[in-house]
Design a protein around this motif. Structure first.
Motif, PDB file in Angstrom:
ATOM      1  N   GLY A 322       0.800  -1.221   0.000  1.00  0.00           N
ATOM      2  CA  GLY A 322       0.000   0.000   0.000  1.00  0.00           C
ATOM      3  C   GLY A 322       0.833   1.271   0.000  1.00  0.00           C
ATOM      4  O   GLY A 322       0.476   2.258   0.655  1.00  0.00           O
ATOM      5  N   LEU A 323       1.914   1.290  -0.738  1.00  0.00           N
ATOM      6  CA  LEU A 323       2.795   2.458  -0.782  1.00  0.00           C
ATOM      7  C   LEU A 323       2.167   3.593  -1.585  1.00  0.00           C
ATOM      8  O   LEU A 323       1.355   3.350  -2.497  1.00  0.00           O
ATOM      9  N   PRO A 324       2.500   4.853  -1.262  1.00  0.00           N
ATOM     10  CA  PRO A 324       1.909   5.996  -1.972  1.00  0.00           C
ATOM     11  C   PRO A 324       2.211   5.940  -3.472  1.00  0.00           C
ATOM     12  O   PRO A 324       3.367   5.768  -3.884  1.00  0.00           O
ATOM     13  N   ALA A 325       1.189   6.094  -4.294  1.00  0.00           N
ATOM     14  CA  ALA A 325       1.341   5.984  -5.743  1.00  0.00           C
ATOM     15  C   ALA A 325       2.217   7.087  -6.315  1.00  0.00           C
ATOM     16  O   ALA A 325       2.827   6.912  -7.371  1.00  0.00           O
ATOM     17  N   ASP A 326       2.276   8.241  -5.624  1.00  0.00           N
ATOM     18  CA  ASP A 326       3.122   9.318  -6.143  1.00  0.00           C
ATOM     19  C   ASP A 326       4.604   9.065  -5.843  1.00  0.00           C
ATOM     20  O   ASP A 326       5.476   9.734  -6.391  1.00  0.00           O
ATOM     21  N   VAL A 327       4.880   8.072  -4.995  1.00  0.00           N
ATOM     22  CA  VAL A 327       6.253   7.702  -4.674  1.00  0.00           C
ATOM     23  C   VAL A 327       6.697   6.522  -5.532  1.00  0.00           C
ATOM     24  O   VAL A 327       7.776   6.527  -6.123  1.00  0.00           O
ATOM     25  N   ILE A 328       5.833   5.525  -5.624  1.00  0.00           N
ATOM     26  CA  ILE A 328       6.149   4.338  -6.428  1.00  0.00           C
ATOM     27  C   ILE A 328       4.851   3.620  -6.777  1.00  0.00           C
ATOM     28  O   ILE A 328       3.940   3.521  -5.941  1.00  0.00           O
ATOM     29  N   SER A 329       4.766   3.142  -8.005  1.00  0.00           N
ATOM     30  CA  SER A 329       3.529   2.502  -8.465  1.00  0.00           C
ATOM     31  C   SER A 329       3.867   1.451  -9.506  1.00  0.00           C
ATOM     32  O   SER A 329       5.002   1.335  -9.965  1.00  0.00           O
ATOM     33  N   ARG A 330       2.853   0.687  -9.909  1.00  0.00           N
ATOM     34  CA  ARG A 330       3.046  -0.282 -10.976  1.00  0.00           C
ATOM     35  C   ARG A 330       1.853  -0.275 -11.922  1.00  0.00           C
ATOM     36  O   ARG A 330       0.758   0.183 -11.578  1.00  0.00           O
ATOM     37  N   ASP A 331       2.076  -0.797 -13.100  1.00  0.00           N
ATOM     38  CA  ASP A 331       1.027  -0.926 -14.108  1.00  0.00           C
ATOM     39  C   ASP A 331       0.105  -2.073 -13.717  1.00  0.00           C
ATOM     40  O   ASP A 331       0.529  -3.229 -13.674  1.00  0.00           O
ATOM     41  N   ARG A 332      -1.155  -1.761 -13.426  1.00  0.00           N
ATOM     42  CA  ARG A 332      -2.119  -2.801 -13.076  1.00  0.00           C
ATOM     43  C   ARG A 332      -3.096  -3.077 -14.208  1.00  0.00           C
ATOM     44  O   ARG A 332      -3.987  -3.918 -14.062  1.00  0.00           O
ATOM     45  N   GLU A 333      -2.950  -2.383 -15.311  1.00  0.00           N
ATOM     46  CA  GLU A 333      -3.834  -2.609 -16.455  1.00  0.00           C
ATOM     47  C   GLU A 333      -3.357  -3.766 -17.321  1.00  0.00           C
ATOM     48  O   GLU A 333      -4.163  -4.486 -17.909  1.00  0.00           O
ATOM     49  N   ALA A 350      13.585   6.373  -8.795  1.00  0.00           N
ATOM     50  CA  ALA A 350      13.957   4.980  -9.047  1.00  0.00           C
ATOM     51  C   ALA A 350      15.436   4.725  -8.762  1.00  0.00           C
ATOM     52  O   ALA A 350      15.803   3.733  -8.124  1.00  0.00           O
ATOM     53  N   GLY A 351      16.303   5.610  -9.236  1.00  0.00           N
ATOM     54  CA  GLY A 351      17.727   5.424  -9.033  1.00  0.00           C
ATOM     55  C   GLY A 351      18.120   5.462  -7.575  1.00  0.00           C
ATOM     56  O   GLY A 351      18.950   4.668  -7.114  1.00  0.00           O
ATOM     57  N   ASP A 352      17.522   6.363  -6.833  1.00  0.00           N
ATOM     58  CA  ASP A 352      17.828   6.474  -5.408  1.00  0.00           C
ATOM     59  C   ASP A 352      17.318   5.256  -4.647  1.00  0.00           C
ATOM     60  O   ASP A 352      17.998   4.751  -3.744  1.00  0.00           O
ATOM     61  N   SER A 369      12.965   6.203 -14.933  1.00  0.00           N
ATOM     62  CA  SER A 369      11.991   6.227 -13.844  1.00  0.00           C
ATOM     63  C   SER A 369      11.477   4.835 -13.486  1.00  0.00           C
ATOM     64  O   SER A 369      10.515   4.701 -12.732  1.00  0.00           O
ATOM     65  N   TYR A 370      12.107   3.805 -14.017  1.00  0.00           N
ATOM     66  CA  TYR A 370      11.646   2.439 -13.758  1.00  0.00           C
ATOM     67  C   TYR A 370      12.614   1.705 -12.830  1.00  0.00           C
ATOM     68  O   TYR A 370      13.812   1.622 -13.091  1.00  0.00           O
ATOM     69  N   LEU A 371      12.071   1.159 -11.736  1.00  0.00           N
ATOM     70  CA  LEU A 371      12.815   0.308 -10.813  1.00  0.00           C
ATOM     71  C   LEU A 371      12.423  -1.126 -11.135  1.00  0.00           C
ATOM     72  O   LEU A 371      11.237  -1.475 -11.077  1.00  0.00           O
ATOM     73  N   ARG A 372      13.404  -1.972 -11.482  1.00  0.00           N
ATOM     74  CA  ARG A 372      13.087  -3.304 -11.974  1.00  0.00           C
ATOM     75  C   ARG A 372      13.516  -4.387 -10.973  1.00  0.00           C
ATOM     76  O   ARG A 372      14.651  -4.411 -10.525  1.00  0.00           O
ATOM     77  N   PHE A 373      12.556  -5.257 -10.640  1.00  0.00           N
ATOM     78  CA  PHE A 373      12.794  -6.398  -9.769  1.00  0.00           C
ATOM     79  C   PHE A 373      12.784  -7.656 -10.640  1.00  0.00           C
ATOM     80  O   PHE A 373      11.742  -8.040 -11.165  1.00  0.00           O
TER      81      PHE A 373
END
Length: 397
Positions: A322-333, A350-352, A369-373
């Protein structure tokens, strides 16, 4: 034989085979960029050294046999048993060979997307500076990307260059069959970058309608082959082309044209696009890892099941945070079945976040702007959950 359940367990069944990389004790979530090598990879390197020490310059007969075995492994991955494959150290040098063969003088126009990896992005930008027209089709909306690319491939277009899986978002690009048909009908070459598919998404070349396409890929990522193991798959009509940029290996087995002794001769098959002297140890390592995959039943279909479970678990645990969407989010569509081998999260920091995760022992990576797991088969479910819990602490702290 390896099972899905044995990989999800706290003591992952594959992890002991990666002891040199310490995967059981490290949270290596950058596997979409560089997966750990199984311990048997060292056997390949030692074999390469032994052959060189024993045979000196005569080692090349054995080295070329390893190259042929590596090609066979790539053919199997693409369900392309009779295809011709040129090998290279990286996909960039193979793309250069391709571009040197397609007649940019008469058709100085290339069509690509705005979501290609930096290798292609940079090279095409430089060609643009030299007068080649480069059309970049926006990736969004992805469901219509192939159709929109096809619409740009006019009669003055030499080639279309696209990815099968987008490197920033992991989205699969649908409609490649339609794109291939459109290109063929207009005599436009189609090159597909399959790097982010191989080992994460089954890529049956003929079922995808890509029989007449060029395909590049390699083993640095999901296939665990390490550096130096890349390929260019040639369509049948490649034998009619005369690439400008090749090495002296491209004339192995070539018969000089007695009618045109002033013309450079070419070999047939994949060697037509070959380079020159290389370090064969990468092929020894790669072949041993390919055998390891066969021994443990790590087929494209099985690996896809593993990947879908792991990416799905990461996505679910991220949603639970439940993290704030303006901080980090993902594509749910985009449904997970249309996602490749990693979870892409979007964040202005993302880099930080990547750096702070690394400080806590979680290896990820970021692109803009993408953080990849990126999970891997040798990671347990518990390790993936710890990684997401750590992300929550980093964002909150």
């Amino acid at each position: 034989m390896t099972t899905l359940e044995s990989l999800r367990a706290d003591e992952n069944a594959l992890a002991p085979h990666y002891s040199r990389f310490g995967v059981a004790d490290r949270l290596l979530l950058s596997a979409h960029s560089h997966q750990a090598w199984p311990d048997v990879a060292e056997e390949g390197l030692l074999e390469a050294f032994a052959d060189a020490a024993r045979d000196i310059d005569d080692k090349w007969e054995r080295a070329f046999a390893k190259a042929d075995e590596l090609r066979a492994g790539f053919r199997a991955l693409l369900s392309d048993p009779h295809g011709d494959y040129a090998l290279g150290v990286n996909t960039h040098e193979l793309v250069i060979r391709f571009l040197s063969a397609i007649g940019l003088r008469s058709r100085p126009r290339l069509v690509t997307t705005g979501g290609e990896f930096h290798t292609l992005r940079r090279q095409l930008a430089r060609l643009e500076e030299e007068g080649v027209e480069v059309v970049r089709v926006p990736v969004d909306p992805v469901p219509t990307l192939a159709e929109r690319v096809a619409a740009e491939a006019g009669s003055n277009t030499a080639a279309v260059l696209v990815s099968a899986v987008l490197f920033e978002t992991a989205q699969l690009v649908p409609g490649l069959t339609h794109l291939a048909e459109a290109c063929r009908g207009r005599s436009v070459e189609l090159l597909v970058d399959a790097y982010h598919a191989l080992g994460a998404v089954p890529f049956s070349l003929h079922e995808l309608g890509l029989t007449n396409a060029w395909v590049v890929g390699g083993g640095y990522k999901y296939l665990q082959l390490g550096e130096g193991n890349c390929f260019l798959r040639l369509p049948a009509h490649a034998q009619e082309l005369r690439p400008v940029v090749t090495g002296w290996y491209a004339e192995f087995g070539a018969l000089a044209d007695r009618q045109r002794p002033d013309r450079v001769a070419y070999a047939t098959g994949g060697d037509r696009f070959a380079g020159a002297t290389y370090d064969p140890s990468s092929h020894y390592r790669g072949v041993r890892v390919q055998r390891f995959f066969v021994e443990h039943g790590l087929t494209p279909e099985f690996l896809r099941s593993v990947s879908q479970h792991q990416v799905g678990l990461l996505a679910q645990r991220f949603d639970d945070l439940g993290l704030p969407a303006d901080v980090i989010s993902r594509d749910r569509e985009t449904p997970l079945e249309l996602v490749g081998g990693f979870l892409s999260l979007r964040s202005p920091s993302a880099g930080d976040l990547r750096r702070r995760l690394a400080e806590r022992g979680v290896r990820t990576d970021s692109r803009g702007s993408y953080l990849r797991f990126g999970p891997a088969p040798y990671l347990s479910d518990a390790q993936l959950e710890v990684a997401m819990t750590t992300l929550s602490k980093v964002v909150s702290g």
